[in-house]
Design a protein around this motif. Sequence first.
Motif, PDB file in Angstrom:
ATOM      1  N   UNK A 141       0.800  -1.626  -0.645  1.00 24.25           N
ATOM      2  CA  UNK A 141      -0.556  -2.064  -1.026  1.00 24.25           C
ATOM      3  C   UNK A 141      -0.997  -1.404  -2.331  1.00 24.25           C
ATOM      4  N   UNK A 142      -0.660  -0.140  -2.482  1.00 24.98           N
ATOM      5  CA  UNK A 142      -1.015   0.551  -3.738  1.00 24.98           C
ATOM      6  C   UNK A 142      -0.274  -0.113  -4.912  1.00 24.98           C
ATOM      7  N   UNK A 143       0.998  -0.417  -4.686  1.00 24.66           N
ATOM      8  CA  UNK A 143       1.764  -1.076  -5.746  1.00 24.66           C
ATOM      9  C   UNK A 143       1.178  -2.453  -6.061  1.00 24.66           C
ATOM     10  N   UNK A 146      -1.932  -1.928  -8.062  1.00 23.43           N
ATOM     11  CA  UNK A 146      -1.620  -1.569  -9.463  1.00 23.43           C
ATOM     12  C   UNK A 146      -1.175  -2.808 -10.249  1.00 23.43           C
ATOM     13  N   UNK A 147      -0.343  -3.604  -9.592  1.00 23.36           N
ATOM     14  CA  UNK A 147       0.110  -4.829 -10.271  1.00 23.36           C
ATOM     15  C   UNK A 147      -1.076  -5.735 -10.575  1.00 23.36           C
ATOM     16  N   UNK A 148      -1.936  -5.883  -9.575  1.00 20.81           N
ATOM     17  CA  UNK A 148      -3.115  -6.733  -9.770  1.00 20.81           C
ATOM     18  C   UNK A 148      -4.026  -6.159 -10.838  1.00 20.81           C
ATOM     19  N   UNK A 149      -4.222  -4.886 -10.835  1.00 18.54           N
ATOM     20  CA  UNK A 149      -5.081  -4.235 -11.826  1.00 18.54           C
ATOM     21  C   UNK A 149      -4.482  -4.376 -13.234  1.00 18.54           C
ATOM     22  N   UNK A 150      -3.154  -4.263 -13.300  1.00 19.15           N
ATOM     23  CA  UNK A 150      -2.484  -4.460 -14.603  1.00 19.15           C
ATOM     24  C   UNK A 150      -2.718  -5.882 -15.112  1.00 19.15           C
ATOM     25  N   UNK A 151      -2.597  -6.851 -14.224  1.00 18.82           N
ATOM     26  CA  UNK A 151      -2.823  -8.242 -14.609  1.00 18.82           C
ATOM     27  C   UNK A 151      -4.260  -8.419 -15.062  1.00 18.82           C
ATOM     28  N   UNK A 152      -5.186  -7.797 -14.359  1.00 21.23           N
ATOM     29  CA  UNK A 152      -6.597  -7.910 -14.737  1.00 21.23           C
ATOM     30  C   UNK A 152      -6.806  -7.298 -16.115  1.00 21.23           C
TER      31      UNK A 152
END
Length: 168
Positions: A141-143, A146-152
Amino acid sequence: MLPAASPGGGRRRWTTGEASPSEKRPRDPEDSEPGSSDDDDSGSGSDGDFVSDLREIVCLLRLIKGGANKDGQKKCAQIITSVAEDIQTMLEDTKLKFEKERQNLLKVLSNTSKECESSLSKEYIKFQETYEMFCKEKDEHVQAFRDLFSKVEVEKRTLLEQYENHSE
């Protein structure tokens, strides 16, 4: 039977018409003590015989009482010994029962302890598995976050660039 004592003195006074004990039973010369005579005019010889008889009776009663006291003491000692033996037997029986109960309690506690230890081991294993699964899912979930936050962040930069391009 001994004459009853009068309230005023130690000896009973005989009323007329009653015979004194020494008059009721004629004394044998063998029964009388040496030196005492029944021929006294004053009657003191018969009183002396009477007193002598009373002394002899009192002496015999004391002997009987002493023997009875010794017998009573022996019986009391036997009773005390018997009761002490009974108490000792009861105490030993109680000790044996207590020891049996203690052994039984130890067995039950030992079995219960083993069951608890086994149950705790099983629950610890389940907890470890659950914890490992939680840690794995948390990492996933953390990964994903992070992936989602990077995309954002990437989208945000892209939008900012487009905005800046449009505003110029």
